[in-house]
Write a protein that holds these residues in place. Structure first.
Motif, PDB file in Angstrom:
ATOM      1  N   LYS A 181      47.605  30.438  44.071  1.00 22.41           N
ATOM      2  CA  LYS A 181      46.906  30.364  45.278  1.00 22.41           C
ATOM      3  C   LYS A 181      45.501  30.608  45.346  1.00 22.41           C
ATOM      4  O   LYS A 181      44.632  29.847  45.906  1.00 22.41           O
ATOM      5  CB  LYS A 181      47.855  31.216  46.081  1.00 22.41           C
ATOM      6  CG  LYS A 181      49.299  30.712  46.407  1.00 22.41           C
ATOM      7  CD  LYS A 181      50.043  31.646  47.405  1.00 22.41           C
ATOM      8  CE  LYS A 181      51.310  31.141  47.737  1.00 22.41           C
ATOM      9  NZ  LYS A 181      51.955  32.082  48.648  1.00 22.41           N
ATOM     10  N   LEU A 182      45.285  31.620  44.569  1.00 26.29           N
ATOM     11  CA  LEU A 182      43.682  31.765  44.622  1.00 26.29           C
ATOM     12  C   LEU A 182      42.852  30.854  44.113  1.00 26.29           C
ATOM     13  O   LEU A 182      41.803  30.636  44.575  1.00 26.29           O
ATOM     14  CB  LEU A 182      43.443  33.383  43.998  1.00 26.29           C
ATOM     15  CG  LEU A 182      42.065  33.893  43.845  1.00 26.29           C
ATOM     16  CD1 LEU A 182      41.532  33.898  45.156  1.00 26.29           C
ATOM     17  CD2 LEU A 182      42.252  35.087  43.363  1.00 26.29           C
ATOM     18  N   LEU A 183      43.272  30.481  42.788  1.00 24.61           N
ATOM     19  CA  LEU A 183      42.642  29.319  42.207  1.00 24.61           C
ATOM     20  C   LEU A 183      42.304  28.034  43.317  1.00 24.61           C
ATOM     21  O   LEU A 183      41.349  27.538  43.308  1.00 24.61           O
ATOM     22  CB  LEU A 183      43.032  28.954  40.943  1.00 24.61           C
ATOM     23  CG  LEU A 183      42.863  29.698  39.657  1.00 24.61           C
ATOM     24  CD1 LEU A 183      43.696  29.260  38.519  1.00 24.61           C
ATOM     25  CD2 LEU A 183      41.448  29.757  39.279  1.00 24.61           C
ATOM     26  N   ARG A 184      43.422  27.570  43.776  1.00 26.92           N
ATOM     27  CA  ARG A 184      43.423  26.780  44.801  1.00 26.92           C
ATOM     28  C   ARG A 184      42.390  26.701  45.921  1.00 26.92           C
ATOM     29  O   ARG A 184      41.681  25.901  46.364  1.00 26.92           O
ATOM     30  CB  ARG A 184      44.757  25.976  45.186  1.00 26.92           C
ATOM     31  CG  ARG A 184      45.646  25.544  44.193  1.00 26.92           C
ATOM     32  CD  ARG A 184      47.201  25.191  44.823  1.00 26.92           C
ATOM     33  NE  ARG A 184      48.077  24.813  43.735  1.00 26.92           N
ATOM     34  CZ  ARG A 184      48.957  25.653  43.439  1.00 26.92           C
ATOM     35  NH1 ARG A 184      49.194  26.889  44.054  1.00 26.92           N
ATOM     36  NH2 ARG A 184      49.851  25.243  42.461  1.00 26.92           N
ATOM     37  N   PHE A 185      42.389  28.198  46.247  1.00 32.13           N
ATOM     38  CA  PHE A 185      41.562  28.604  47.462  1.00 32.13           C
ATOM     39  C   PHE A 185      40.044  28.381  47.035  1.00 32.13           C
ATOM     40  O   PHE A 185      39.327  27.858  47.872  1.00 32.13           O
ATOM     41  CB  PHE A 185      41.925  30.093  47.791  1.00 32.13           C
ATOM     42  CG  PHE A 185      41.011  30.298  48.903  1.00 32.13           C
ATOM     43  CD1 PHE A 185      40.955  30.391  50.268  1.00 32.13           C
ATOM     44  CD2 PHE A 185      39.701  31.370  48.401  1.00 32.13           C
ATOM     45  CE1 PHE A 185      40.340  30.720  51.208  1.00 32.13           C
ATOM     46  CE2 PHE A 185      38.953  31.938  49.381  1.00 32.13           C
ATOM     47  CZ  PHE A 185      39.030  31.735  50.879  1.00 32.13           C
ATOM     48  N   VAL A 186      39.764  28.673  45.697  1.00 32.99           N
ATOM     49  CA  VAL A 186      38.235  28.576  45.378  1.00 32.99           C
ATOM     50  C   VAL A 186      38.062  27.035  44.974  1.00 32.99           C
ATOM     51  O   VAL A 186      36.950  26.704  45.485  1.00 32.99           O
ATOM     52  CB  VAL A 186      38.139  29.407  44.086  1.00 32.99           C
ATOM     53  CG1 VAL A 186      36.769  29.183  43.596  1.00 32.99           C
ATOM     54  CG2 VAL A 186      38.333  31.025  44.387  1.00 32.99           C
ATOM     55  N   ALA A 187      38.932  26.250  44.441  1.00 30.56           N
ATOM     56  CA  ALA A 187      38.788  25.224  44.003  1.00 30.56           C
ATOM     57  C   ALA A 187      38.518  24.174  45.318  1.00 30.56           C
ATOM     58  O   ALA A 187      37.701  23.242  45.506  1.00 30.56           O
ATOM     59  CB  ALA A 187      39.894  24.375  43.334  1.00 30.56           C
TER      60      ALA A 187
END
Length: 291
Positions: free
Chosen positions: A41-47
């Motif tokens: 979820k955090l990776l998608r948020f940053v991406a």
């Protein structure tokens, strides 16, 4: 004396905790690993361009508490998946980018696109297609069908006059009016049904609605009893590269607003994924020519 926490901040924190606890229960029941879900979820948020400068806000957005955000960031930094920016926040790290590049290098563009079509068909229960403009027509490169009797005559290799189909309209909507006129030729325009636009004024109005909603809908527009929804896949300059579409009988597509919104959301999400995955336009078009 302890400083009181504002009610709005407490409410936001409580909401994040409740959301995280709910996610944890769902993950546990499904036999999933909660920390991995949170990291993704955090990776998608940053991406997606989200800033990690305010960790409390990040926690609210992804449904975890601030301390968990700090630990996730530290772990992902350590693994090279994220890297800190000089003035605060994070971006995807070289470790993540090289991993992604290595994965994509092992597949050709059409094979990658087919994976998206497979997901779209699974989520909608409808046939899905990838098309490109080919002169005045759209050419269907890929087709993924559900386990249902064939309901459409369209299949991989089919060619149809562009403005008569939902995918064709989604592509034409991103061309200038002058380019469309040069491409489609003089009026009256070809027609397949009574709904077909016969003039450029009618087509332009139709395409303006398609651009506004982000997708093109067709009801009995080309084949009787078949509805379709399409969204354009754009290159880095915003030019139409391809179109992703779904089609099926109206009884399966649904006529209520909620069903159609869900279908449109899946199609637009798939097109957005293809926009990223097919970003190397020359290589994709070369693969399309070989198909």
């Amino acid at each position: 004396m302890t400083k009181a926490t504002p009610a709005t901040a407490r409410d936001s924190s409580n909401a994040s905790n409740v959301s995280a606890e709910s996610d944890d229960r769902d993950a546990t029941q499904a036999g999933l690993i909660t920390p991995v879900i949170r990291a993704l979820k955090l990776l998608r948020f940053v991406a997606d361009g989200g800033s990690t400068a305010n960790m409390s806000e990040v926690g609210r957005r992804i449904g975890v508490n601030r301390v968990t955000v700090m630990r996730l960031l530290a772990t992902l930094e350590h693994e090279g998946v994220l890297e800190p920016l000089p003035h605060g926040g994070h971006r995807l790290g070289l470790g993540f980018l090289t991993l992604s590049a290595a994965a994509l290098a092992g597949e050709d563009h059409l094979a990658t696109a087919r994976r998206v079509l497979t997901r779209v068909t699974s989520e909608t229960g409808l046939s899905s297609y990838l098309t490109v403009l080919d002169g005045t027509q759209v050419r269907y490169l890929l087709c993924e069908t559900p386990a249902l009797p064939l309901v459409s005559n369209i299949r991989a290799g089919s060619r149809v006059t562009a403005h008569l189909t939902a995918p064709g309209r989604s592509l034409l909507a991103h061309l200038s009016p002058e380019r469309r006129r040069a491409l489609l030729g003089p009026e009256p325009l070809a027609a397949a049904t009574a709904q077909s636009a016969r003039t450029f004024a009618a087509l332009d109005a139709q395409l303006a609605r398609d651009r506004e909603t982000g997708c093109a809908w067709s009801q009995d527009g080309f084949e009787a009893g078949i509805d379709a929804c399409a969204a354009a896949v754009l290159d880095a300059q915003g030019r139409p590269l391809a179109a992703l579409s779904v089609a099926g009988p109206r009884s399966l597509v649904g006529t209520d607003t909620l069903s159609r919104e869900r279908t449109a959301a899946v199609v637009k999400s798939g097109a957005a994924d293809l926009t990223v995955l097919l970003a190397d336009a020359p290589a994709f078009l070369a693969a399309a020519e070989r198909a």
